[in-house]
Design a protein around this motif. Structure first.
Motif, mmCIF file in Angstrom:
data_model
loop_
_atom_site.group_PDB
_atom_site.id
_atom_site.type_symbol
_atom_site.label_atom_id
_atom_site.label_comp_id
_atom_site.label_asym_id
_atom_site.label_seq_id
_atom_site.Cartn_x
_atom_site.Cartn_y
_atom_site.Cartn_z
ATOM 1 N N MET A 100 -0.751 -20.033 -12.957
ATOM 2 C CA MET A 100 0.699 -19.935 -11.964
ATOM 3 C C MET A 100 1.971 -18.944 -12.701
ATOM 4 S SD MET A 100 1.384 -23.786 -10.790
ATOM 5 C CE MET A 100 -0.101 -24.407 -11.795
ATOM 6 N N THR A 101 2.982 -18.823 -11.996
ATOM 7 C CA THR A 101 3.148 -17.793 -12.639
ATOM 8 C C THR A 101 4.525 -19.095 -13.560
ATOM 9 O OG1 THR A 101 5.311 -17.754 -10.907
ATOM 10 C CG2 THR A 101 3.755 -16.103 -11.316
ATOM 11 N N ASN A 102 5.393 -18.567 -14.398
ATOM 12 C CA ASN A 102 6.244 -19.349 -14.968
ATOM 13 C C ASN A 102 7.251 -19.960 -14.194
ATOM 14 O OD1 ASN A 102 7.884 -17.694 -14.470
ATOM 15 N ND2 ASN A 102 8.981 -17.301 -16.485
ATOM 16 N N THR A 103 7.648 -19.152 -13.010
ATOM 17 C CA THR A 103 8.544 -20.897 -12.186
ATOM 18 C C THR A 103 8.102 -21.511 -11.389
ATOM 19 O OG1 THR A 103 8.562 -18.073 -10.967
ATOM 20 C CG2 THR A 103 10.887 -18.247 -12.648
ATOM 21 N N GLU A 104 6.078 -21.028 -10.688
ATOM 22 C CA GLU A 104 5.902 -21.633 -9.881
ATOM 23 C C GLU A 104 5.164 -22.414 -10.859
ATOM 24 O OE1 GLU A 104 3.845 -17.574 -7.309
ATOM 25 O OE2 GLU A 104 2.425 -19.286 -8.613
ATOM 26 N N TYR A 105 4.375 -22.858 -11.737
ATOM 27 C CA TYR A 105 4.378 -23.982 -12.980
ATOM 28 C C TYR A 105 5.434 -24.948 -12.887
ATOM 29 C CZ TYR A 105 3.014 -25.947 -17.702
ATOM 30 O OH TYR A 105 2.607 -27.219 -18.732
ATOM 31 N N LYS A 106 6.881 -24.642 -13.030
ATOM 32 C CA LYS A 106 8.177 -24.963 -13.785
ATOM 33 C C LYS A 106 8.317 -25.953 -12.375
ATOM 34 C CE LYS A 106 13.137 -25.953 -14.449
ATOM 35 N NZ LYS A 106 13.080 -25.856 -13.559
ATOM 36 N N ALA A 107 7.683 -25.355 -11.316
ATOM 37 C CA ALA A 107 8.725 -25.747 -9.716
ATOM 38 C C ALA A 107 7.302 -27.279 -9.573
ATOM 39 C CB ALA A 107 8.232 -24.639 -8.683
ATOM 40 N N TYR A 108 6.449 -27.153 -9.578
ATOM 41 C CA TYR A 108 5.064 -28.212 -8.996
ATOM 42 C C TYR A 108 5.394 -28.479 -10.244
ATOM 43 C CZ TYR A 108 0.675 -29.845 -8.691
ATOM 44 O OH TYR A 108 -0.226 -31.133 -7.898
ATOM 45 N N LEU A 109 5.731 -29.021 -11.604
ATOM 46 C CA LEU A 109 5.843 -29.990 -12.339
ATOM 47 C C LEU A 109 7.231 -30.948 -12.333
ATOM 48 C CD1 LEU A 109 5.300 -28.460 -15.783
ATOM 49 C CD2 LEU A 109 3.668 -30.154 -14.486
ATOM 50 N N ASP A 110 7.971 -29.872 -11.088
ATOM 51 C CA ASP A 110 9.383 -30.845 -10.417
ATOM 52 C C ASP A 110 9.043 -31.818 -9.762
ATOM 53 O OD1 ASP A 110 10.909 -29.705 -12.683
ATOM 54 O OD2 ASP A 110 11.819 -27.629 -11.473
ATOM 55 N N ILE A 137 11.697 -21.012 -17.675
ATOM 56 C CA ILE A 137 12.083 -22.064 -17.323
ATOM 57 C C ILE A 137 12.439 -23.522 -18.160
ATOM 58 C CG2 ILE A 137 10.076 -20.746 -15.465
ATOM 59 C CD1 ILE A 137 8.084 -22.419 -17.579
ATOM 60 N N GLY A 138 12.633 -23.265 -19.006
ATOM 61 C CA GLY A 138 13.711 -23.887 -19.853
ATOM 62 C C GLY A 138 12.798 -25.024 -20.933
ATOM 63 N N MET A 139 11.393 -24.302 -21.429
ATOM 64 C CA MET A 139 10.543 -25.018 -21.743
ATOM 65 C C MET A 139 11.486 -24.965 -23.256
ATOM 66 S SD MET A 139 6.131 -24.239 -22.169
ATOM 67 C CE MET A 139 5.805 -24.123 -20.816
ATOM 68 N N PRO A 140 11.091 -26.484 -23.736
ATOM 69 C CA PRO A 140 11.931 -26.572 -25.131
ATOM 70 C C PRO A 140 11.013 -25.285 -26.299
ATOM 71 C CG PRO A 140 12.042 -28.664 -24.178
ATOM 72 C CD PRO A 140 10.827 -27.962 -23.240
ATOM 73 N N TYR A 141 9.540 -25.564 -26.403
ATOM 74 C CA TYR A 141 8.925 -25.192 -27.382
ATOM 75 C C TYR A 141 7.615 -24.608 -27.119
ATOM 76 C CZ TYR A 141 11.222 -28.650 -30.302
ATOM 77 O OH TYR A 141 12.443 -29.105 -31.131
ATOM 78 N N LEU A 142 7.443 -23.645 -28.386
ATOM 79 C CA LEU A 142 6.014 -23.032 -28.116
ATOM 80 C C LEU A 142 5.411 -22.939 -29.224
ATOM 81 C CD1 LEU A 142 6.547 -19.460 -26.535
ATOM 82 C CD2 LEU A 142 5.553 -21.455 -25.756
ATOM 83 N N ILE A 143 4.241 -23.538 -29.485
ATOM 84 C CA ILE A 143 3.718 -24.125 -30.774
ATOM 85 C C ILE A 143 3.124 -23.242 -31.406
ATOM 86 C CG2 ILE A 143 2.317 -26.244 -32.077
ATOM 87 C CD1 ILE A 143 5.498 -26.745 -31.048
ATOM 88 N N CYS A 144 2.249 -23.226 -32.723
ATOM 89 C CA CYS A 144 1.602 -22.756 -33.104
ATOM 90 C C CYS A 144 0.684 -23.543 -33.213
ATOM 91 C CB CYS A 144 1.501 -22.014 -34.455
ATOM 92 S SG CYS A 144 0.215 -21.105 -35.488
ATOM 93 N N PRO A 145 -0.863 -23.419 -32.556
ATOM 94 C CA PRO A 145 -1.937 -24.717 -32.974
ATOM 95 C C PRO A 145 -2.903 -25.110 -34.331
ATOM 96 C CG PRO A 145 -2.639 -23.471 -31.176
ATOM 97 C CD PRO A 145 -1.234 -22.538 -32.070
ATOM 98 N N TYR A 146 -2.748 -24.004 -34.497
ATOM 99 C CA TYR A 146 -3.817 -24.137 -35.730
ATOM 100 C C TYR A 146 -3.625 -22.439 -36.576
ATOM 101 C CZ TYR A 146 -8.385 -24.372 -37.908
ATOM 102 O OH TYR A 146 -9.159 -23.753 -38.574
ATOM 103 N N ILE A 147 -3.563 -22.302 -37.802
ATOM 104 C CA ILE A 147 -3.761 -21.461 -38.997
ATOM 105 C C ILE A 147 -5.039 -21.293 -39.367
ATOM 106 C CG2 ILE A 147 -1.558 -21.044 -38.771
ATOM 107 C CD1 ILE A 147 -0.944 -21.700 -41.581
ATOM 108 N N GLY A 148 -6.077 -22.580 -39.868
ATOM 109 C CA GLY A 148 -7.144 -22.709 -40.783
ATOM 110 C C GLY A 148 -5.910 -22.743 -42.691
#
Length: 307
Positions: A100-110, A137-148
């Motif tokens: 989805m686009t970012n706005t489509e993703y937000k709209a569906y979660l809304d 879309i007002g997402m509070p965080y982006l996260i790095c999941p792993y660096i090893g």
């Protein structure tokens, strides 16, 4: 069975419904003879007696990695029906917004009454574009999941420099950057604990941390000690349990919440007092139930926590 029929009836894609079908119905039994759902319900009832409560909680979509790509919207809808109010995505082949686009993703979660609170992502590829889209879309965080695990402290110096750069980019678009620990984070390297080094050398104005409580425990550290040592730095958490009666060196030992050894009522009470904002279910092993049923059992467990 009623939940299963309801879900399949609502699905508009027959092929996807067929793909999801095997994941409904918890038929496996835990070591004590009860299903994951039954154990979680019993644990939830016990917690309810303590007077604690957790009003909102989320789920990391990696928990449903085996089925999410087939029908992202169908899986998200099921999660909303289980009681999840927050979604943490990850970067699959269709990106962090699942085609989805970012706005489509937000709209569906809304539409589902859920919030997009974060996503794990590859910080080495198009990070600024991801930050811009998340910020829109007002997402509070982006996260790095792993660096090893790295070979030297100089390697981690480069890591924290990159984290600080990501934090500055995220700030430009109105969100924050975070790092998700694994067990290697609690090893000592050149006289320093890696997790401590990263926390003490990143900018607290732009870089936060997501405490994966399971990996803290598996790494031999104490989650409560870290929450109290670095108040306000752990803003997100991964809530997943660790099996009973497994060797300390066993890494892949996650289980349905309430069936394991981690004292979540105690830890989450401290976490709330130390500035934790998000409690995110993640499960990576499924001995008691199929993944979708484990997600429901985990939600049932957390519904009873009051903080």
């Amino acid at each position: 069975m009623q939940d299963r029929r309801k879900f399949l009836k609502q699905s508009t894609k027959a092929a996807v419904a067929a793909a999801l079908l095997p994941y409904y119905g918890c038929s496996s039994e835990s070591a004590n003879g009860a299903t994951g759902n039954e154990d979680a319900a019993a644990a939830a009832e016990k917690m309810a007696e303590t007077g604690q409560k957790l009003d909102k909680f989320g789920i990391q979509l990696w928990t449903l990695r085996d089925i999410i790509a087939e029908d992202p919207k169908g899986v998200l809808k099921a999660l909303s029906e289980f009681g999840y109010k927050q979604i943490e995505s990850y970067e699959g082949k269709d990106g962090i917004f699942w085609g989805m686009t970012n706005t489509e993703y937000k709209a569906y979660l809304d539409e589902l009454g859920m919030d997009a609170i974060s996503s794990h992502c590859d910080i080495n590829k198009d990070f600024e574009q991801k930050a811009q889209q998340a910020g829109e879309i007002g997402m509070p965080y982006l996260i790095c999941p792993y660096i090893g695990m790295k070979e030297s402290l100089d390697d981690y110096k480069r890591v924290v420099d990159q984290f600080n750069e990501c934090g500055a980019i995220a700030k430009k678009y109105g969100l924050r950057f975070g790092y998700h620990n694994h067990d290697y984070s609690f090893q000592e390297l050149e006289g320093q604990i890696i997790q401590d080094y990263m926390m003490e050398n990143t900018d607290p104005d732009t870089v936060d941390f997501e405490m994966d409580i399971y990996w803290v425990v598996t790494g031999g550290a104490d989650p409560i000690e870290y929450l109290e040592k670095y108040p306000g730095r752990f803003k997100l958490s991964h809530v997943k349990d660790r099996m009973k009666d497994v060797p300390a060196e066993e890494r892949a030992a996650s289980c349905v919440l309430g069936n394991g050894t981690i004292d979540y009522p105690k830890i989450l009470d401290v976490a709330e007092k130390q500035g934790m904002a998000y409690y995110i279910v993640e499960q990576e092993r499924y001995d008691e139930c199929a993944p979708i049923d484990c997600a429901k059992a985990d939600a049932d467990y957390l519904k009873a926590i009051k903080i």
